[in-house]
Design an enzyme around this catalytic site. Sequence first.
Site, PDB file in Angstrom:
ATOM      1  N   TYR A 176       0.847  -1.198   0.000  1.00 18.25           N
ATOM      2  CA  TYR A 176       0.000   0.000   0.000  1.00 18.25           C
ATOM      3  C   TYR A 176       0.884   1.251   0.000  1.00 18.25           C
ATOM      4  O   TYR A 176       0.575   2.239  -0.662  1.00 18.25           O
ATOM      5  CB  TYR A 176      -0.899  -0.039   1.239  1.00 18.25           C
ATOM      6  CG  TYR A 176      -2.054   0.939   1.226  1.00 18.25           C
ATOM      7  CD1 TYR A 176      -2.988   0.926   0.191  1.00 18.25           C
ATOM      8  CD2 TYR A 176      -2.228   1.848   2.257  1.00 18.25           C
ATOM      9  CE1 TYR A 176      -4.046   1.818   0.191  1.00 18.25           C
ATOM     10  CE2 TYR A 176      -3.292   2.733   2.269  1.00 18.25           C
ATOM     11  CZ  TYR A 176      -4.210   2.710   1.227  1.00 18.25           C
ATOM     12  OH  TYR A 176      -5.252   3.589   1.236  1.00 18.25           O
ATOM     13  N   ARG A 211       0.947   4.327  -2.834  1.00 16.87           N
ATOM     14  CA  ARG A 211       0.730   5.742  -2.540  1.00 16.87           C
ATOM     15  C   ARG A 211       1.980   6.587  -2.736  1.00 16.87           C
ATOM     16  O   ARG A 211       1.932   7.807  -2.600  1.00 16.87           O
ATOM     17  CB  ARG A 211       0.252   5.899  -1.088  1.00 16.87           C
ATOM     18  CG  ARG A 211      -1.075   5.217  -0.849  1.00 16.87           C
ATOM     19  CD  ARG A 211      -1.654   5.636   0.463  1.00 16.87           C
ATOM     20  NE  ARG A 211      -0.767   5.337   1.581  1.00 16.87           N
ATOM     21  CZ  ARG A 211      -1.048   5.614   2.842  1.00 16.87           C
ATOM     22  NH1 ARG A 211      -2.179   6.203   3.145  1.00 16.87           N
ATOM     23  NH2 ARG A 211      -0.207   5.303   3.808  1.00 16.87           N
ATOM     24  N   CYS A 226      -8.403  10.727   2.294  1.00 16.48           N
ATOM     25  CA  CYS A 226      -7.676   9.461   2.149  1.00 16.48           C
ATOM     26  C   CYS A 226      -6.230   9.699   1.756  1.00 16.48           C
ATOM     27  O   CYS A 226      -5.310   9.213   2.403  1.00 16.48           O
ATOM     28  CB  CYS A 226      -8.356   8.575   1.116  1.00 16.48           C
ATOM     29  SG  CYS A 226      -9.965   8.029   1.672  1.00 16.48           S
ATOM     30  N   HIS A 227      -6.026  10.426   0.663  1.00 15.09           N
ATOM     31  CA  HIS A 227      -4.657  10.630   0.213  1.00 15.09           C
ATOM     32  C   HIS A 227      -4.366  12.091  -0.068  1.00 15.09           C
ATOM     33  O   HIS A 227      -3.442  12.417  -0.799  1.00 15.09           O
ATOM     34  CB  HIS A 227      -4.375   9.768  -1.027  1.00 15.09           C
ATOM     35  CG  HIS A 227      -4.643   8.317  -0.769  1.00 15.09           C
ATOM     36  ND1 HIS A 227      -5.718   7.667  -1.308  1.00 15.09           N
ATOM     37  CD2 HIS A 227      -4.024   7.440   0.015  1.00 15.09           C
ATOM     38  CE1 HIS A 227      -5.733   6.425  -0.859  1.00 15.09           C
ATOM     39  NE2 HIS A 227      -4.717   6.255  -0.058  1.00 15.09           N
ATOM     40  N   GLY A 228      -5.222  12.988   0.508  1.00  7.60           N
ATOM     41  CA  GLY A 228      -4.906  14.405   0.482  1.00  7.60           C
ATOM     42  C   GLY A 228      -5.057  15.088  -0.860  1.00  7.60           C
ATOM     43  O   GLY A 228      -4.183  15.850  -1.261  1.00  7.60           O
TER      44      GLY A 228
END
Lengths: 430, 182
Positions: A298, A302, B146-148
């Site tokens: 993960y 990201r 979640c991821h900005g």
Amino acid sequence: MSFPWAKEYKPANDFTKWVDEKLPLPRLVYNAVGAGYPVPRNLNYMWNFGVLAGFCLVLQIITGVVLAMHYAANAEVAFATTEHIMRNVNWGWMMRYMHANGASFFFLALYIHIFRGFFYSSYKAPREMIWLLGVVIFLLTMATAFMGYVLPWGQMSFWGAKVITGLFGAIPLVGEPLQIWLVGGFAPDNAALNRFFSLHFLLPFVIAGVVILHIWALHIPGSSNPTGVEVKQESDTVPFHPYYTAKDGFGLGVFLILYAAFVFFLPNLLGHADNYIEANPLATPAHIVPEWYFYPFYAILRAFTFDFVLSAKLWGVLAMFSSILLWFLLPWLDRSPVRSGHYRPLFRKFFWFGLIPCMAVLFVCGGAPAEEPYVMLSQIATAYYFIHFLVIIPIVSSIEKPEPLPYSITEAVLGSDKDAVLGENTTPAT
Amino acid sequence: MMADTTVPADGVDRRDFINIAAVSAAGVGGLAVVFPLISQMAPSADVLAESTTELDVSAIEPGQSIKAVFRKQPLFVKRLAPQEIAAANAVDASSLRDPQTLAERTKEGHGDILVTMGVCTHLGCVPLGAVEGENKGEFDGYFCPCHGSHYDTAGRIRKGPAPTNLEVPDYEFTSDTTITVG
């Protein structure tokens, strides 16, 4: 194939003799995991984890079949039937905690088993096929675990499903139709839950099938060992039973004590509290994370936050999948003729001070929120991860000067090969 | 009577023909079976039947948003305040990751009604900002926790990993105050 000195199966009585003639299944078991399988005498406890992973697979199948007797895969009631298992079904809480923590312990065993393979180069010829099948098992297990985590239909289940199926949407052109086809709708719902349940029930048996191939392929060259020196003679081996059934049994006992501590005293430590809230498609949990065993991958997903020819999202997806797929290439990336890290000074340093810290950083970043410094750290670790396998391993294997190897496993164990008990079928030393 | 087993001059005998015909028939039959097996996984009729939603937008005050449901996914409907429209128009659209002007994202004559999916284009989380008091991000629109990813007042991606602007679904004004989405 086995070594010429492998003990032959001898039926004990008329009945077993009759069975052996009709269907030599006991003979197969005897030669696979019994006294008929000669194994290097010097295996350390790192060699326990294949058996432990196999044990976990059986554990997951048994507890899973039991849970499926009480669970209903319908978005209306899935969350409620999970709670029904926890509160109403006799011993249901224990079965569910065994299954949920069993998944974690399965991955713990798999990771140790895989990193054992990295350190001792278990993937090298003549064991490439065992390695390739092992990577297939790992991928199937990841898919199974992911789909299983969706079934309780809590918030993390739902949003995990949405994020992971959303990965397919990153593929150019076919991405969106593919994603809609995979979940059977515009967002995960009843159709997705049902097919995930169906596949979650099926895949463990597929895994069991590939495990049989994995063991079959293992029995052709025989087990590797910590020296990486191949078996030369009878004194290098001991029969699997009773020597390694006992050693694996002891390891299993230790493993089960730790497992029981989690099941009975820390059953939710590895889970997420958000998953005790029923799935709500209109509200995202503040912090979506997968289960701990997916953290490193993960983090790689990201780590890509900038567009470069392809979109950042597609880079992340490609990197995450290729981080595992590149393991398939490992037998051909590492050209060193020496297997064991014990005799490879440079390789060993990159393993302990490169790969292991890199995985630790990815692990921490994968569970952390997407903010600095974690984004930058996961970018550095992701870069190292790929450089380690694609650049460092090939270069190290060509420039490194390995340390002297022992003549044989017997010499490594006894200090000398002179007292080796030679069997009548021993291949002459070359 | 004996079958003719000699190979004719063109090199193709009866047996070749039977082989090719049999394998072709089996192949077509196989494909005919695979098609329904794949197609069954696509959205079923009841899922597709829920694919339009009708909404009354008259009660939304300037600067306010509502969260509705479209295809089981959140839909944001926002009536932009004048300063939000000004903020969106103050940016040079061609400098954006996904270049679009506010006018291109709204319907003519209803330039203050912004209809977008409440689905982050990164990995599908629901952005914050549609409900009073939520974090609207650095550009005062929507913010995905979640991821900005930060979206501006026109729902355009301005910062973070999301590749495109919040999707504007197909919709039309069926009256001055009602929209039909889908």
